[in-house]
Scaffold this active site. Structure first.
Site, PDB file in Angstrom:
ATOM      1  CG  ASN A   7      24.287 -28.125  31.999  1.00 48.23           C
ATOM      2  OD1 ASN A   7      24.573 -27.213  30.822  1.00 48.23           O
ATOM      3  ND2 ASN A   7      22.919 -28.412  32.009  1.00 48.23           N
ATOM      4  NE  ARG A  91      21.730 -29.276  27.885  1.00 41.88           N
ATOM      5  CZ  ARG A  91      21.194 -28.236  28.365  1.00 41.88           C
ATOM      6  NH1 ARG A  91      21.272 -27.401  29.243  1.00 41.88           N
ATOM      7  NH2 ARG A  91      20.061 -27.813  27.497  1.00 41.88           N
ATOM      8  CG  HIS A 180      14.174 -29.679  26.539  1.00 37.45           C
ATOM      9  ND1 HIS A 180      12.890 -29.042  26.307  1.00 37.45           N
ATOM     10  CD2 HIS A 180      14.729 -28.956  27.171  1.00 37.45           C
ATOM     11  CE1 HIS A 180      12.815 -27.792  27.203  1.00 37.45           C
ATOM     12  NE2 HIS A 180      14.154 -27.846  27.701  1.00 37.45           N
ATOM     13  NE  ARG A 241      13.518 -19.847  25.457  1.00 39.67           N
ATOM     14  CZ  ARG A 241      14.199 -21.010  26.013  1.00 39.67           C
ATOM     15  NH1 ARG A 241      13.284 -22.008  26.025  1.00 39.67           N
ATOM     16  NH2 ARG A 241      15.457 -20.897  26.454  1.00 39.67           N
ATOM     17  CD  GLU A 385      17.692 -32.663  30.329  1.00 40.68           C
ATOM     18  OE1 GLU A 385      17.988 -32.190  29.383  1.00 40.68           O
ATOM     19  OE2 GLU A 385      17.501 -32.226  31.324  1.00 40.68           O
TER      20      GLU A 385
END
Ligand code: AMP
Length: 409
Positions: A7, A91, A180, A241, A385
């Site tokens: 990743n 990823r 996601h 955010r 993940e």
């Protein structure tokens, strides 16, 4: 079969080495501060052996070269040589409309990934750097790309389209993509298994609540809506955010404060969310501590945070025409009993009989949090993940082998 999962971020690389026969992580670690002062690598082996390596790491390729050196080293390694590595799973954040599932990386795939850079200018370039580095370092090993966006490619057009002039969708690909996806896919599958049901017969809402956060509506095993959009800034209130915001707020602020595009972008991505509201931190634990100590803005931020998630759950239950299960995951969803109980409070009308005792103090463990007879189940499922990336990589390799393809680079 042994698979490395990578990743790659702008200045970091997270990695895990999987033994797929046992589904075990033989080693995992992180390369931090690539190209910056104070770079280091942390590696942890399955038997608990830990290594910290400090020194300048100028780019992704040298970072990965060091990692491969550690993984094969006599003292701290987990494998004896590179031949033991069967494949690499990457990823990749944005696959645009081009990818609705994981793919073997070929020159054509790389060309298509480069075309997606506009959609994720901060994320896709470092993902590509990782791919190029692996091609240079281990040129004979197949690589697979697993996308954050792919799982949501099943959304119907009326869910993914924005009401802006249609030609702009055609020209720039402006639409909801969602992120996601690997996490929503993993926890929905695992949640259904945990209650002995088939996800294909279920309506599930998955809440991935981490520093970044999103909700997904998963009906009959496929994503039909999700809260993040073209970019990860839409939807829930996150660490920094804003989540959903009247677009007029941004244009108004740009005018009043004379903000340029880059500053406006930083405002909604880095200075808003829980940090902006509370002024305390983007870290949920610190915000909760501040609220507990009486900080009014921290309390307001938490109320807003929970309310936004509840609204999404209600609207996604309506979008699916019913609900069987809510799943919490991500750093906050997995670890905060307070967040989970605040979110479900007031949702009893959906058919939730929440077991507050079972929820109390539960951290990072798989658990059904509703009472036996509860029509709608609420679960905690720690996300994984990396395992999905490793599994997809293995599946693609095995499929190709079964079809008689020789994977030759
Ligand atoms: P992630 O991005 O998934 O690693 O999640 C990071 C977020 O999880 C941070 O805001 C942490 O403060 C939050 N977090 C981790 N543990 C807890 C906890 N026990 N209670 C509340 N928030 C937590």
């Amino acid at each position: 079969m042994k698979i490395i999962v990578l990743n790659c971020g702008s200045s970091s690389i997270k990695y895990q080495l999987f033994d797929m026969a046992s589904r075990q992580v033989l080693a995992k670690g992180v390369v931090e501060k690539i190209g910056l002062h104070g770079s280091f690598i942390k590696n942890e082996r399955i038997d608990g052996d830990k290594l910290l390596l400090e020194g300048d790491i100028y780019d992704h390729q040298s970072g990965i070269e060091y990692v491969l050196g550690i993984l094969t080293s006599v003292k701290h390694g987990s494998i004896s040589n590179f031949e033991e590595i069967d494949a690499v799973g990457h990823r990749v954040v944005h696959g645009g409309e081009k990818f609705n599932s994981s793919v073997l990386i070929t020159d054509e795939v790389i060309r298509m990934l480069e075309e997606c850079i506009d959609l994720a200018p901060l994320h896709n370039p470092p993902n590509l750097k990782g791919i190029f580095a692996m091609q240079a370092l281990l040129p004979n090993i197949p690589q697979v790309s697993v996308f954050d966006t792919a799982f949501h490619q099943t959304m119907p057009d009326y869910a993914y389209m924005y009401a802006i002039p249609f030609p702009l969708y055609k020209k720039y690909g402006i639409r909801r993509y969602g992120f996601h996806g690997t996490s929503h896919r993993y926890v929905s599958q695992r949640g259904a298994e945990m209650v002995g049901m088939n996800k294909k017969d279920m309506k599930i809402i998955t809440c991935h609540l981490g520093n970044g956060a999103s909700v997904a509506a998963i009906s009959n095993g496929v994503s039909i809506d999700t809260s993040m959009g073209l970019t990860p800034v839409e939807g829930l209130i996150m660490g920094t955010r804003s989540g959903d915001l009247d677009l007029g707020v941004l244009t108004y602020l740009m005018m009043k404060e004379e903000l340029d595009i880059s500053t406006a972008n930083t405002l909604i991505n880095k200075h808003s969310g829980m940090l902006g509201i509370t002024g305390v931190s983007s870290d949920m634990r610190e915000i909760m501590t501040a609220a507990y100590e009486g900080n009014e803005r921290a309390k307001l931020g938490l109320n807003m945070y929970h309310y936004r998630i509840r609204k999404y759950i209600g609207s996604y239950a309506a979008a699916m025409g019913g609900l069987d299960m809510i799943i919490f995951t991500g750093g906050i969803g997995e670890n905060s009993d307070y967040t989970r109980s605040e979110v479900v409070k007031g949702l009893e009308f959906l058919g939730i009989d929440f077991d507050y005792d079972r929820n109390n103090g539960l951290r990072g463990e798989e658990m059904v949090l509703t009472k036996e007879h509860s029509r709608v189940k609420v679960l905690v499922v720690p996300t994984n993940e990396e395992l999905i990336i490793a599994q997809d990589t293995m599946d693609i390799l095995e499929n190709m082998k079964n079809q008689g393809y020789k994977i030759d680079y």
